[in-house]
Design an enzyme around this catalytic site. Structure first.
Site, PDB file in Angstrom:
ATOM      1  N   ASP A 161       9.578   3.244 -31.567  1.00 32.29           N
ATOM      2  CA  ASP A 161       9.893   3.634 -30.188  1.00 32.29           C
ATOM      3  C   ASP A 161      11.392   3.642 -29.880  1.00 32.29           C
ATOM      4  OD1 ASP A 161       9.891   3.998 -27.457  1.00 32.29           O
ATOM      5  OD2 ASP A 161       9.079   2.026 -26.998  1.00 32.29           O
ATOM      6  N   SER A 212      10.237   8.268 -26.123  1.00 38.30           N
ATOM      7  CA  SER A 212       8.865   7.792 -26.070  1.00 38.30           C
ATOM      8  C   SER A 212       7.980   8.783 -25.314  1.00 38.30           C
ATOM      9  CB  SER A 212       8.834   6.397 -25.419  1.00 38.30           C
ATOM     10  OG  SER A 212       7.605   5.753 -25.636  1.00 38.30           O
TER      11      SER A 212
END
Length: 299
Positions: free
Chosen positions: A173, A39
């Site tokens: 993510d 991320s």
């Protein structure tokens, strides 16, 4: 740092702490044969790999100051389905505002992996700057776009980020399934790891065992991701998996198997933060802690 892996946690805007630490690493000339980022950690790791000091600060703090609601906010979400300005971050930034060194990204001998979540399987994918897909493309422009798709997928938060197709696979993510990929580094043979976290020691996610909250969460997952049952299951387990990883990291740290760099105090920056002053303060903390770490290495 021979035979040492660098592991970068995500955390949304809290990743600006990592940006400070990595800028300190670049000042000291530290390099790692292998690094892995999730991320926000993937975004920061990209600039660290190409040794573009200050670029992560620019993308996190300067752009937030300069663009305000055009950088992130509810207007962006209603307009594009993503709370961040995708065009600004993944077109204007890498090609115009602070051009990314794609040539170095692909040519460096160092390996950098970014973690995404495969929505079909609900499991982690580890995509490196040396993966065969880049060579098979044979087009530098297309390869550059693919690398941007990977980092965008790794950092696309559930519910407020768009699903990103990478090589035909829907992804989101990486922090959903592997927020702190230290085991990935160890599985690849790296016995020494430096782990940069974005939470203070002892932090744990609060898990509310309430049927109303559980029912709403289930409804949200079903509404947003009706076609991905495995992904919904992983999303449901996210907090528990993260807390287990934190416990593992603290255990490995106590055993002297890894070195952990983290904020010293509870974080005041939200996962989606709009206060540039808070962001600057957290960056400064990361820079200071990173510099102190490098001084200890010299000793």
């Amino acid at each position: 740092m021979e035979n040492t892996a660098l592991v970068l946690e995500g955390g949304g805007m809290r990743g600006v702490f990592t940006a400070g630490v990595l800028d300190a690493f670049m000042e000291a000339g530290l390099q790692f044969p292998y690094s892995v980022g999730v991320s926000a950690g993937a975004c920061n790791g990209c600039s660290f790999l190409t040794k573009q000091k200050g670029r992560a600060h620019f993308s996190n703090v300067t752009m937030l100051k300069d663009y305000g609601h055009k950088y992130l906010g509810i207007r962006q979400f209603l307009k594009t389905g993503c709370i961040f300005n995708v065009d600004l971050l993944y077109r204007a930034l890498p090609y115009e505002l602070w051009p990314y060194d794609f040539n170095k990204y692909f040519s460096t001998p160092e390996t950098f992996e970014m973690v995404t979540t495969n929505m079909l399987t609900g499991k982690a994918e580890y995509l490196s700057n040396h993966m065969p897909a880049y060579e098979s493309i044979g087009n530098s422009e297309s390869a550059s776009q693919l690398s941007l798709d990977v980092v965008r997928a790794s950092s696309s938060l559930p519910y407020v980020g768009n699903v990103v197709n990478v090589l035909g696979t829907p992804m989101l993510d990486g922090g959903i399934v592997d927020s702190i990929p230290v085991l990935r580094a160890m599985e690849l043979g790296y016995k020494k790891c430096i782990v940069i976290l974005t939470r203070n020691k002892g932090y744990r996610k609060k898990i509310k065992h309430n049927w109303v909250v559980s029912a709403l969460s289930y409804a949200m997952r079903l509404l947003f991701y009706p076609k991905y049952p495995h992904f919904r299951k992983s999303l449901n387990q996210r907090s528990e998996v993260y807390n287990n990883q934190l416990e593992m990291v603290e255990k490995l740290e106590e055993e002297g198997k890894i070195i952990v760099i983290r904020p010293e105090r509870p974080i005041k920056v939200d996962r989606i933060e709009r206060n540039a002053t808070k962001m600057q303060s957290l960056y400064d903390e990361g820079l200071q802690i990173g510099r102190e770490f490098c001084k200890q290495l010299e000793k």
